[in-house]
Every structure is written in C-alpha cells, then in structure tokens.
Scaffold this active site. Sequence first.
Site, PDB file in Angstrom:
ATOM      1  N   VAL A   1       0.812  -1.230   0.000  1.00 43.80           N
ATOM      2  CA  VAL A   1       0.000   0.000   0.000  1.00 43.80           C
ATOM      3  C   VAL A   1       0.844   1.280   0.000  1.00 43.80           C
ATOM      4  O   VAL A   1       0.313   2.365  -0.185  1.00 43.80           O
ATOM      5  CB  VAL A   1      -1.015   0.059   1.169  1.00 43.80           C
ATOM      6  CG1 VAL A   1      -2.089  -0.997   1.016  1.00 43.80           C
ATOM      7  CG2 VAL A   1      -0.338  -0.021   2.525  1.00 43.80           C
TER       8      VAL A   1
ATOM      9  N   ASN B   1      -7.939  -1.202   4.940  1.00 45.68           N
ATOM     10  CA  ASN B   1      -7.735  -1.935   6.192  1.00 45.68           C
ATOM     11  C   ASN B   1      -6.267  -2.208   6.509  1.00 45.68           C
ATOM     12  O   ASN B   1      -5.890  -2.339   7.676  1.00 45.68           O
ATOM     13  CB  ASN B   1      -8.516  -3.265   6.095  1.00 45.68           C
ATOM     14  CG  ASN B   1      -8.063  -4.280   7.113  1.00 45.68           C
ATOM     15  OD1 ASN B   1      -8.393  -4.180   8.302  1.00 45.68           O
ATOM     16  ND2 ASN B   1      -7.271  -5.267   6.672  1.00 45.68           N
TER      17      ASN B   1
ATOM     18  N   SER C   1      -8.915   2.628  14.648  1.00 44.57           N
ATOM     19  CA  SER C   1      -8.666   1.932  15.921  1.00 44.57           C
ATOM     20  C   SER C   1      -9.315   2.717  17.050  1.00 44.57           C
ATOM     21  O   SER C   1      -9.665   3.889  16.881  1.00 44.57           O
ATOM     22  CB  SER C   1      -7.159   1.840  16.168  1.00 44.57           C
ATOM     23  OG  SER C   1      -6.893   1.284  17.451  1.00 44.57           O
TER      24      SER C   1
ATOM     25  N   TYR D   1       1.427   5.099  16.074  1.00 48.65           N
ATOM     26  CA  TYR D   1       0.210   4.353  15.723  1.00 48.65           C
ATOM     27  C   TYR D   1      -1.033   5.207  15.970  1.00 48.65           C
ATOM     28  O   TYR D   1      -1.882   5.364  15.088  1.00 48.65           O
ATOM     29  CB  TYR D   1       0.149   3.056  16.538  1.00 48.65           C
ATOM     30  CG  TYR D   1      -1.015   2.166  16.193  1.00 48.65           C
ATOM     31  CD1 TYR D   1      -1.001   1.389  15.035  1.00 48.65           C
ATOM     32  CD2 TYR D   1      -2.131   2.093  17.018  1.00 48.65           C
ATOM     33  CE1 TYR D   1      -2.071   0.558  14.711  1.00 48.65           C
ATOM     34  CE2 TYR D   1      -3.197   1.265  16.707  1.00 48.65           C
ATOM     35  CZ  TYR D   1      -3.164   0.501  15.556  1.00 48.65           C
ATOM     36  OH  TYR D   1      -4.224  -0.321  15.238  1.00 48.65           O
TER      37      TYR D   1
ATOM     38  N   ALA E   1      -1.268   8.422  16.275  1.00 46.17           N
ATOM     39  CA  ALA E   1      -1.287   9.585  15.373  1.00 46.17           C
ATOM     40  C   ALA E   1      -1.796   9.167  13.995  1.00 46.17           C
ATOM     41  O   ALA E   1      -2.595   9.880  13.373  1.00 46.17           O
ATOM     42  CB  ALA E   1       0.103  10.197  15.278  1.00 46.17           C
ATOM     43  N   SER E   2      -1.368   7.993  13.526  1.00 43.89           N
ATOM     44  CA  SER E   2      -1.812   7.541  12.192  1.00 43.89           C
ATOM     45  C   SER E   2      -3.312   7.250  12.201  1.00 43.89           C
ATOM     46  O   SER E   2      -4.010   7.533  11.224  1.00 43.89           O
ATOM     47  CB  SER E   2      -1.022   6.299  11.752  1.00 43.89           C
ATOM     48  OG  SER E   2      -1.434   5.125  12.449  1.00 43.89           O
ATOM     49  N   LYS E   3      -3.816   6.713  13.302  1.00 41.76           N
ATOM     50  CA  LYS E   3      -5.229   6.341  13.385  1.00 41.76           C
ATOM     51  C   LYS E   3      -6.112   7.583  13.560  1.00 41.76           C
ATOM     52  O   LYS E   3      -7.205   7.662  13.009  1.00 41.76           O
ATOM     53  CB  LYS E   3      -5.431   5.343  14.527  1.00 41.76           C
ATOM     54  CG  LYS E   3      -4.729   3.993  14.289  1.00 41.76           C
ATOM     55  CD  LYS E   3      -5.346   3.285  13.109  1.00 41.76           C
ATOM     56  CE  LYS E   3      -4.604   2.067  12.643  1.00 41.76           C
ATOM     57  NZ  LYS E   3      -5.235   1.418  11.485  1.00 41.76           N
TER      58      LYS E   3
ATOM     59  N   ILE F   1      -8.596  -7.140  18.949  1.00 47.12           N
ATOM     60  CA  ILE F   1      -9.170  -8.183  18.100  1.00 47.12           C
ATOM     61  C   ILE F   1      -8.098  -9.244  17.912  1.00 47.12           C
ATOM     62  O   ILE F   1      -6.924  -8.925  17.684  1.00 47.12           O
ATOM     63  CB  ILE F   1      -9.581  -7.619  16.722  1.00 47.12           C
ATOM     64  CG1 ILE F   1     -10.538  -6.423  16.853  1.00 47.12           C
ATOM     65  CG2 ILE F   1     -10.199  -8.708  15.846  1.00 47.12           C
ATOM     66  CD1 ILE F   1     -11.903  -6.718  17.428  1.00 47.12           C
TER      67      ILE F   1
HETATM   68  P1  NAI Z   1      -3.142  -8.409  10.509  1.00 49.53           P
HETATM   69  O1  NAI Z   1      -1.673  -8.222  10.667  1.00 49.53           O
HETATM   70  O2  NAI Z   1      -3.720  -9.779  10.664  1.00 49.53           O
HETATM   71  O3  NAI Z   1      -3.611  -7.866   9.075  1.00 49.53           O
HETATM   72  C1  NAI Z   1      -3.029  -6.760   8.430  1.00 49.53           C
HETATM   73  C2  NAI Z   1      -2.871  -7.112   6.967  1.00 49.53           C
HETATM   74  O4  NAI Z   1      -2.313  -5.994   6.278  1.00 49.53           O
HETATM   75  C3  NAI Z   1      -1.897  -8.285   6.778  1.00 49.53           C
HETATM   76  O5  NAI Z   1      -2.481  -9.227   5.905  1.00 49.53           O
HETATM   77  C4  NAI Z   1      -0.655  -7.640   6.181  1.00 49.53           C
HETATM   78  O6  NAI Z   1       0.036  -8.488   5.292  1.00 49.53           O
HETATM   79  C5  NAI Z   1      -1.264  -6.445   5.461  1.00 49.53           C
HETATM   80  N1  NAI Z   1      -0.272  -5.378   5.288  1.00 49.53           N
HETATM   81  C6  NAI Z   1       0.537  -4.847   6.239  1.00 49.53           C
HETATM   82  N2  NAI Z   1       1.332  -3.914   5.692  1.00 49.53           N
HETATM   83  C7  NAI Z   1       1.009  -3.855   4.371  1.00 49.53           C
HETATM   84  C8  NAI Z   1       1.490  -3.101   3.285  1.00 49.53           C
HETATM   85  N3  NAI Z   1       2.479  -2.204   3.428  1.00 49.53           N
HETATM   86  N4  NAI Z   1       0.936  -3.302   2.056  1.00 49.53           N
HETATM   87  C9  NAI Z   1      -0.047  -4.215   1.880  1.00 49.53           C
HETATM   88  N5  NAI Z   1      -0.536  -4.962   2.878  1.00 49.53           N
HETATM   89  C10 NAI Z   1      -0.017  -4.782   4.114  1.00 49.53           C
HETATM   90  O7  NAI Z   1      -3.819  -7.409  11.518  1.00 49.53           O
HETATM   91  P2  NAI Z   1      -5.334  -6.919  11.723  1.00 49.53           P
HETATM   92  O8  NAI Z   1      -5.511  -6.851  13.182  1.00 49.53           O
HETATM   93  O9  NAI Z   1      -6.298  -7.677  10.909  1.00 49.53           O
HETATM   94  O10 NAI Z   1      -5.204  -5.422  11.183  1.00 49.53           O
HETATM   95  C11 NAI Z   1      -6.064  -4.837  10.234  1.00 49.53           C
HETATM   96  C12 NAI Z   1      -6.340  -3.393  10.604  1.00 49.53           C
HETATM   97  O11 NAI Z   1      -7.043  -3.356  11.834  1.00 49.53           O
HETATM   98  C13 NAI Z   1      -5.080  -2.538  10.811  1.00 49.53           C
HETATM   99  O12 NAI Z   1      -5.267  -1.287  10.165  1.00 49.53           O
HETATM  100  C14 NAI Z   1      -5.001  -2.371  12.311  1.00 49.53           C
HETATM  101  O13 NAI Z   1      -4.372  -1.181  12.683  1.00 49.53           O
HETATM  102  C15 NAI Z   1      -6.477  -2.374  12.669  1.00 49.53           C
HETATM  103  N6  NAI Z   1      -6.746  -2.685  14.075  1.00 49.53           N
HETATM  104  C16 NAI Z   1      -6.474  -3.927  14.607  1.00 49.53           C
HETATM  105  C17 NAI Z   1      -6.726  -4.176  15.946  1.00 49.53           C
HETATM  106  C18 NAI Z   1      -6.431  -5.504  16.572  1.00 49.53           C
HETATM  107  O14 NAI Z   1      -6.501  -5.615  17.801  1.00 49.53           O
HETATM  108  N7  NAI Z   1      -6.118  -6.540  15.837  1.00 49.53           N
HETATM  109  C19 NAI Z   1      -7.272  -3.134  16.817  1.00 49.53           C
HETATM  110  C20 NAI Z   1      -7.531  -1.880  16.158  1.00 49.53           C
HETATM  111  C21 NAI Z   1      -7.268  -1.687  14.850  1.00 49.53           C
END
Ligand code: NAI
Length: 256
Positions: free
Chosen positions: A59, A85, A138, A153, A155-157, A186
């Site tokens: 991304v 996402n 988030s 983190y 700040a980005s959110k 999560i």
């Molecule tokens: P995750 O690590 O399972 O999923 C994130 C996905 O984004 C992964 O598949 C990863 O390969 C992909 N990714 C990361 N950097 C990338 C890049 N530069 N280009 C393309 N793809 C990229 O984690 P999750 O928890 O599903 O995270 C998804 C979103 O949810 C994130 O934005 C995170 O900040 C947000 N979030 C998650 C929380 C949690 O407790 N798991 C809480 C609050 C927000």
Amino acid sequence: MKTVLVTGAGSGIGEATARLLAEQGYAVGALGHTKSELDSVVEAIEKAGGQALALDADVTDETAMRAACETLARQFGGIDAVVANAGINGVWAPIDDLKPEKFDKTIAVNLRGTYLTLHLTVPYLKRAGGGAIAVVASINGTRTFSNPGATAYSASKAAQYALVQQLAVELGPYHIRINAVCPGAIDTEIDDNTDIRNREQAEIPVTYPKGSIPLTGKQPGRSVDVADAIAFLLSDQARHISGTPIWVDGAQGLIR
Ligand code: NAI
C-alpha cells in the site's frame, strides 16, 4: 455485481471482511503484500462459490497500487466499494526512543497507505455514480490514548479518522459515503507486526475496573465482529451514514 477492494486481505480483519463480502455477493479484490496468504483467501472464496482476485501490492507503492486498481477494475468492470484496512502496529516506544525511520514507516503504511488507496480508487467510485468506503482505524487515537508508546500508531489512526470526516464532506455530492471502523483488541496476526520497547518508561500506572473489556472480560473480539460492522457500513442499510466512526470494542475504549 458490485466490486470491492479490500486492502490487507491476507489475514485478520481484512480476510474476514473479504470472505464476508464475497458471501454477500461482492466480487472481491483481495490486496496485500503476502501473495501466498492472498492466494489461499481467494481459493477459499472461490470454493465457497464467490468471486475474488488476488492483488499483490504494497500500500506504500504508488505504481503497484495503481496497477492493482486497474487490474481489478478491468477484471470486474469497475470498483464500487473500498475497505482501507491494511495496517501495522509498528514500534511502540517512548518518544525519545521512537526513531524517525520507525515513525515514518507507521505513517507510511497506515496513513499514506490509506490516502493512496483512496486517491487511486475514488475516481472509479465517481465513475460508478457513487459508492461506499470503510477505513479501519482503531480505538487508539480516536478514544483511547493510554497504550504506552503507541504515539506513531495513535497519530496515524487519529489522522485516518480526520481524513474520513474531511472526505465525507467532499465526496457526499458524488454519492460516496465514507466511514471509520475503530476496533478494540481483536484476535489477529497484528502482534507479529508489533515491536514494543521500554514500555515501563511510557506507562502511567492506573488501576482499571476488573477485566479490560466490559462486554467480554478478557476475551478479545474476533475479526468477523469487525467485518460485520464493515459490511453494514458498505450496505444500503447505512445509506444516510457518512463521516461516522463505529467503535467495535465491547466498550473497551471507554474505560482505558
Ligand atoms: P493483521 O496483521 O492480521 O492484518 C493486516 C494485513 O495488512 C496483513 O495481511 C498484512 O500483510 C497487510 N499489510 C501490512 N502492511 C502492508 C502493506 N504495506 N501493504 C499491503 N498490505 C499490508 O492485523 P489486523 O488486526 O487484521 O489489522 C487490520 C487493521 O485493523 C489494521 O489497520 C489495524 O491497525 C487495525 N486494528 C487492529 C486491531 C487488533 O486488535 N487486531 C485493533 C484496532 C485496529
């Protein structure tokens, strides 16, 4: 058939969202930077009778993202909805230990990545006569500021949420809705992308009520809990909702 682009679709919330939206009849562009994960998500969707395309792009990479959007639109005849996402936790550390390159990395993926995703997909939504966008932010940066060291983190959110509100106004006349989904803890793979350093130096000792999540005690939410909220925001049931955050956190963000 409507087409949706889901970034970070290889695991966690993105994967659950890609699968759910495919079940609901969307053709899904599953974008991420880990091809093997995307291939297995696409395979699972196709096995269940849905349509999906793996899009291998980072991304932060404008050229790769532009090509991915073009490929998706060509394959399914346009783009109608977007789930921004993809994100990382990055380094959580006291400000004096948070190195500029680590700060930049978190902002590049979480904020600039979201900007780039929208910059490149909104033209397709305009061409389609409207559409819907969900940005995964988030509780951190929107109603929680107590996770030690999460400065970059948070700040980005917070900036993602500002972007959502600003664009809700700009894109309303084009019949494009945009909302934020703000998860609490999560159970996903995000901890693999987390580097916590010297936590005690950034921590303020506080005693919280028993259990960190009022609704579930210690039990974190599941990716599908977030996917359901995203699916609602993209659906016609949310037709008058734009520029709005939905916290999916079992009230966790209200106590810490
Ligand atoms: P995750 O690590 O399972 O999923 C994130 C996905 O984004 C992964 O598949 C990863 O390969 C992909 N990714 C990361 N950097 C990338 C890049 N530069 N280009 C393309 N793809 C990229 O984690 P999750 O928890 O599903 O995270 C998804 C979103 O949810 C994130 O934005 C995170 O900040 C947000 N979030 C998650 C929380 C949690 O407790 N798991 C809480 C609050 C927000």
